[in-house]
Design a protein around this motif. Sequence first.
Motif, PDB file in Angstrom:
ATOM      1  N   GLU A  67      45.223   5.948 -30.234  1.00  0.00           N
ATOM      2  CA  GLU A  67      46.306   6.280 -31.156  1.00  0.00           C
ATOM      3  C   GLU A  67      46.397   5.171 -32.205  1.00  0.00           C
ATOM      4  N   PHE A  68      46.602   5.556 -33.463  1.00  0.00           N
ATOM      5  CA  PHE A  68      46.602   4.566 -34.537  1.00  0.00           C
ATOM      6  C   PHE A  68      47.411   5.086 -35.714  1.00  0.00           C
ATOM      7  N   ASN A  69      47.804   4.172 -36.593  1.00  0.00           N
ATOM      8  CA  ASN A  69      48.412   4.523 -37.872  1.00  0.00           C
ATOM      9  C   ASN A  69      47.413   4.321 -39.004  1.00  0.00           C
ATOM     10  N   THR A  70      46.704   3.187 -38.964  1.00  0.00           N
ATOM     11  CA  THR A  70      45.657   2.910 -39.938  1.00  0.00           C
ATOM     12  C   THR A  70      44.432   2.362 -39.226  1.00  0.00           C
ATOM     13  N   PHE A  71      43.284   2.487 -39.874  1.00  0.00           N
ATOM     14  CA  PHE A  71      42.028   2.003 -39.291  1.00  0.00           C
ATOM     15  C   PHE A  71      41.137   1.510 -40.412  1.00  0.00           C
ATOM     16  N   ASN A  72      40.529   0.336 -40.225  1.00  0.00           N
ATOM     17  CA  ASN A  72      39.558  -0.220 -41.156  1.00  0.00           C
ATOM     18  C   ASN A  72      38.273  -0.536 -40.403  1.00  0.00           C
ATOM     19  N   ALA A  73      37.135  -0.335 -41.072  1.00  0.00           N
ATOM     20  CA  ALA A  73      35.868  -0.622 -40.401  1.00  0.00           C
ATOM     21  C   ALA A  73      34.772  -0.928 -41.410  1.00  0.00           C
ATOM     22  N   LYS A  74      33.840  -1.774 -40.973  1.00  0.00           N
ATOM     23  CA  LYS A  74      32.578  -2.001 -41.670  1.00  0.00           C
ATOM     24  C   LYS A  74      31.485  -1.572 -40.704  1.00  0.00           C
ATOM     25  N   ILE A  75      30.650  -0.633 -41.136  1.00  0.00           N
ATOM     26  CA  ILE A  75      29.692  -0.009 -40.235  1.00  0.00           C
ATOM     27  C   ILE A  75      28.276  -0.144 -40.780  1.00  0.00           C
ATOM     28  N   LYS A  76      27.397  -0.699 -39.996  1.00  0.00           N
ATOM     29  CA  LYS A  76      25.975  -0.735 -40.341  1.00  0.00           C
ATOM     30  C   LYS A  76      25.358   0.580 -39.863  1.00  0.00           C
ATOM     31  N   VAL A  77      24.717   1.283 -40.773  1.00  0.00           N
ATOM     32  CA  VAL A  77      24.171   2.598 -40.459  1.00  0.00           C
ATOM     33  C   VAL A  77      22.655   2.594 -40.700  1.00  0.00           C
ATOM     34  N   ASP A  78      21.907   2.983 -39.687  1.00  0.00           N
ATOM     35  CA  ASP A  78      20.457   3.153 -39.812  1.00  0.00           C
ATOM     36  C   ASP A  78      20.122   4.607 -39.519  1.00  0.00           C
ATOM     37  N   TYR A  79      19.170   5.150 -40.256  1.00  0.00           N
ATOM     38  CA  TYR A  79      18.715   6.499 -39.939  1.00  0.00           C
ATOM     39  C   TYR A  79      17.200   6.536 -39.915  1.00  0.00           C
ATOM     40  N   GLU A  80      16.691   7.417 -39.085  1.00  0.00           N
ATOM     41  CA  GLU A  80      15.250   7.578 -38.932  1.00  0.00           C
ATOM     42  C   GLU A  80      14.913   9.063 -38.907  1.00  0.00           C
ATOM     43  N   SER A  81      13.947   9.454 -39.721  1.00  0.00           N
ATOM     44  CA  SER A  81      13.451  10.822 -39.711  1.00  0.00           C
ATOM     45  C   SER A  81      11.930  10.764 -39.707  1.00  0.00           C
ATOM     46  N   ALA A  82      11.305  11.916 -39.657  1.00  0.00           N
ATOM     47  CA  ALA A  82       9.844  11.949 -39.669  1.00  0.00           C
ATOM     48  C   ALA A  82       9.298  11.452 -40.991  1.00  0.00           C
ATOM     49  N   GLU A  83      10.082  11.607 -42.055  1.00  0.00           N
ATOM     50  CA  GLU A  83       9.614  11.236 -43.385  1.00  0.00           C
ATOM     51  C   GLU A  83       9.996   9.814 -43.799  1.00  0.00           C
ATOM     52  N   LYS A 265      42.246  -1.775 -46.064  1.00  0.00           N
ATOM     53  CA  LYS A 265      41.455  -2.873 -46.621  1.00  0.00           C
ATOM     54  C   LYS A 265      40.678  -2.461 -47.864  1.00  0.00           C
ATOM     55  N   TYR A 266      40.245  -1.209 -47.908  1.00  0.00           N
ATOM     56  CA  TYR A 266      39.393  -0.752 -48.999  1.00  0.00           C
ATOM     57  C   TYR A 266      40.143   0.260 -49.860  1.00  0.00           C
ATOM     58  N   THR A 267      39.794   0.271 -51.125  1.00  0.00           N
ATOM     59  CA  THR A 267      40.465   1.137 -52.083  1.00  0.00           C
ATOM     60  C   THR A 267      39.492   2.167 -52.639  1.00  0.00           C
ATOM     61  N   PHE A 268      40.022   3.093 -53.390  1.00  0.00           N
ATOM     62  CA  PHE A 268      39.206   4.123 -54.021  1.00  0.00           C
ATOM     63  C   PHE A 268      39.482   4.084 -55.517  1.00  0.00           C
ATOM     64  N   ASP A 269      38.477   3.686 -56.279  1.00  0.00           N
ATOM     65  CA  ASP A 269      38.624   3.559 -57.726  1.00  0.00           C
ATOM     66  C   ASP A 269      37.571   4.406 -58.430  1.00  0.00           C
ATOM     67  N   ILE A 270      37.982   5.132 -59.449  1.00  0.00           N
ATOM     68  CA  ILE A 270      37.072   5.963 -60.230  1.00  0.00           C
ATOM     69  C   ILE A 270      36.819   5.311 -61.574  1.00  0.00           C
ATOM     70  N   PRO A 271      35.584   4.896 -61.848  1.00  0.00           N
ATOM     71  CA  PRO A 271      35.274   4.318 -63.168  1.00  0.00           C
ATOM     72  C   PRO A 271      35.521   5.337 -64.281  1.00  0.00           C
ATOM     73  N   LYS A 272      35.837   4.839 -65.437  1.00  0.00           N
ATOM     74  CA  LYS A 272      36.053   5.733 -66.575  1.00  0.00           C
ATOM     75  C   LYS A 272      34.734   6.281 -67.097  1.00  0.00           C
ATOM     76  N   ASN A 273      34.834   7.362 -67.823  1.00  0.00           N
ATOM     77  CA  ASN A 273      33.700   7.982 -68.540  1.00  0.00           C
ATOM     78  C   ASN A 273      32.608   8.541 -67.623  1.00  0.00           C
ATOM     79  N   LEU A 274      32.961   8.889 -66.394  1.00  0.00           N
ATOM     80  CA  LEU A 274      32.005   9.555 -65.529  1.00  0.00           C
ATOM     81  C   LEU A 274      32.063  11.064 -65.773  1.00  0.00           C
ATOM     82  N   LYS A 275      30.901  11.701 -65.808  1.00  0.00           N
ATOM     83  CA  LYS A 275      30.889  13.145 -66.008  1.00  0.00           C
ATOM     84  C   LYS A 275      31.235  13.860 -64.718  1.00  0.00           C
ATOM     85  N   ARG A 276      31.908  14.971 -64.885  1.00  0.00           N
ATOM     86  CA  ARG A 276      32.356  15.752 -63.732  1.00  0.00           C
ATOM     87  C   ARG A 276      31.375  16.861 -63.429  1.00  0.00           C
ATOM     88  N   LYS A 277      31.107  17.071 -62.149  1.00  0.00           N
ATOM     89  CA  LYS A 277      30.235  18.167 -61.719  1.00  0.00           C
ATOM     90  C   LYS A 277      30.990  19.107 -60.820  1.00  0.00           C
TER      91      LYS A 277
END
Length: 277
Positions: A67-83, A265-277
Motif C-alpha cells: 500500500e502506498f501514496n507515492t512511489f519513486n524508482a530508478k530502474i535499470k532495464v535490459d532486453y534481449e531478443s533474437a535480433e 521525484k521526477y517531473t513531466f515537461d513538454i518542450p516547446k515547438n514539438l509537432k503533434r502526431k
Amino acid sequence: MTMKQFLGFLLLALAFISCNTAKKTQGLQDAMSKKDTTQAVIIKEVKVDSGAIVRDILNKVVKNKIEFNTFNAKIKVDYESAEKSDNYTIYLSMRKDSVILIKVKGSFLGISSVGLVAKITRDSLILVQLVGDKNIKYRSINYLQEISQIPFDFATLQDIIMGNPIYIDSNVLSYKNSDNELLVQMAGGVFKHLLTLNNNNFQVTHSKLDDVNVERNRTCDISQNTFQPLGNFMFATYRKITVSEKSKLDVFLDFKEYSINEPLKYTFDIPKNLKRK
C-alpha cells in the motif's frame, strides 16, 4: 529497437500480465468474497471445496500487497531478443490512482540522454519523443489496450509496477503445497495462470500465463526475486519478464532506487515547438 518501441513493448509486457477476462477479472477483495464451489481442488488426492482454498490463499496473499501514496524508482532495464540486445534506464514517479510519470534514458551516437518521457493518467497517455523524429502524442488510455490487444486499467498497471499480485481468479483448477512453495493453477477467459508463492511469507515469486487461444499461442513468464524492505512491506527489486508469441523477448528490471510516500521525484515537461502526431 527505438525508445518509443521499447516503451511500447514494456507497456505491452506489463499489460500482458495485467490482463482480465471479458467480464473483467475480479480484484483480490472481490475474489475473496465470492463463494465458488463449482470446481474441486485436489490436494494430496483429497477433494476440497475450492472456495475455502481460494479465500485462504487470497487472505494470505493480500496481506503482502504494498500500500502506498507515492512511489519513486530508478530502474535499470535490459532486453534481449533474437535480433538485438540493449539497455535503458527508467526514472519513474507515481501517485496512487492518479498519475505515472516516466523518463527513458539511453545512448544515442555515444551520448547518453533522455529520449522519451511519458505521462499516464486514469484516462489519458502523453508520449513525448525527444530524439530522432521529435514529436508528441496525445492518446486515450485505451491506446495501451489497442497496442497490447488486452484489456487492462490504470489500477492494474500501478499494481504491476509495485509488484503486487494481479490476475487472481477464483476459478482454481489445481493446488499443490510443498515445503517451500504453493502452486496454484487458475483459468480465466483469456489466460491460464500458474501462480507460485513462497510458502513461508506468501510472496508472489513467479507467474506463468498461457493464452487459452491456441492460435495466438501467447505466453508470458514473470519471475520476481531479491525482495527488500520497503516501508512495512517487502519489494521485489529484480524481475524478469519473458514474452513469447511469434518470437521471444526477455526484459530484465533491476530497481536501483525505490521509495514510497515521499514527494514525487521526477517531473513531466513538454518542450516547446514539438509537432503533434
